[in-house]
Design a protein around this motif. Structure first.
Motif, short mmCIF file in Angstrom:
data_model
loop_
_atom_site.label_atom_id
_atom_site.label_comp_id
_atom_site.label_asym_id
_atom_site.label_seq_id
_atom_site.Cartn_x
_atom_site.Cartn_y
_atom_site.Cartn_z
N ALA A 54 0.83 -1.21 0.00
CA ALA A 54 0.00 0.00 0.00
C ALA A 54 0.87 1.26 0.00
O ALA A 54 0.60 2.21 -0.75
N VAL A 55 1.90 1.27 0.82
CA VAL A 55 2.81 2.42 0.88
C VAL A 55 3.52 2.61 -0.46
O VAL A 55 3.66 3.73 -0.95
N SER A 56 3.95 1.51 -1.06
CA SER A 56 4.61 1.59 -2.37
C SER A 56 3.68 2.19 -3.41
O SER A 56 4.10 3.04 -4.21
N GLU A 57 2.43 1.74 -3.43
CA GLU A 57 1.46 2.26 -4.39
C GLU A 57 1.23 3.75 -4.17
O GLU A 57 1.19 4.53 -5.13
N ALA A 58 1.06 4.16 -2.91
CA ALA A 58 0.81 5.58 -2.61
C ALA A 58 2.01 6.44 -3.02
O ALA A 58 1.84 7.50 -3.62
N CYS A 59 3.21 5.98 -2.71
CA CYS A 59 4.41 6.73 -3.07
C CYS A 59 4.59 6.79 -4.58
O CYS A 59 4.93 7.84 -5.13
N THR A 60 4.38 5.67 -5.24
CA THR A 60 4.52 5.62 -6.69
C THR A 60 3.53 6.57 -7.36
O THR A 60 3.89 7.28 -8.31
N ASN A 61 2.29 6.59 -6.88
CA ASN A 61 1.29 7.53 -7.42
C ASN A 61 1.75 8.97 -7.24
O ASN A 61 1.63 9.79 -8.16
N ALA A 62 2.26 9.29 -6.06
CA ALA A 62 2.71 10.66 -5.80
C ALA A 62 3.88 11.03 -6.71
O ALA A 62 3.92 12.12 -7.27
N ILE A 63 4.82 10.12 -6.85
CA ILE A 63 5.99 10.38 -7.69
C ILE A 63 5.57 10.56 -9.15
O ILE A 63 6.02 11.47 -9.84
#
Length: 128
Positions: A37-46
């Protein structure tokens, strides 16, 4: 935490999430869910924010953890994001669905040119 919007640093956020969640007492399955979940959220932000920096906050609760990923980028209309068609999945566009599936509570706030905040909570001992 404040980290440069660089995909290479998502691993650091994943490791930090894992370490904190482990100390709190989460199961390995829950920790893996949180890391995804954290990876997905960070990837979306990036990928979508056009911001150079991400802000990550961990709040330890009596019965869980809240993880907040924030950018100060261009923002977006949350209502315009279509629900994924799980019968005909695409290569992208599942990030928010995955986050909402893996975490117990998810809230998203986004405003034009003011950024986006994804707040995700996972409770100890709660099966989804």
């Amino acid at each position: 935490m404040e980290i440069t919007s660089n995909p290479e640093y998502v691993g650091i956020i994943r490791l930090t999430t894992s370490g904190i969640a482990n100390k709190i007492g989460f199961s390995m399955d829950d920790i893996e869910d949180m890391k995804v979940a954290v990876s997905e959220a960070c990837t979306n932000a990036i990928k979508h924010s056009d911001d150079d920096v991400l802000y990550i906050a961990f709040k330890i609760l009596e019965d869980g953890i809240t993880i907040e990923i924030q950018d100060k980028g261009k923002g977006y209309d949350i209502e315009s994001i279509p629900q994924p068609d799980l019968n005909n999945p695409k290569e992208s566009g599942l990030g928010l669905f995955i986050i909402q599936t893996l975490m117990d509570e998810v809230s998203i706030e986004s405003k034009d040119n003011q950024g986006t905040t994804i707040k995700m909570t996972k409770y100890l001992g709660v099966d989804i």
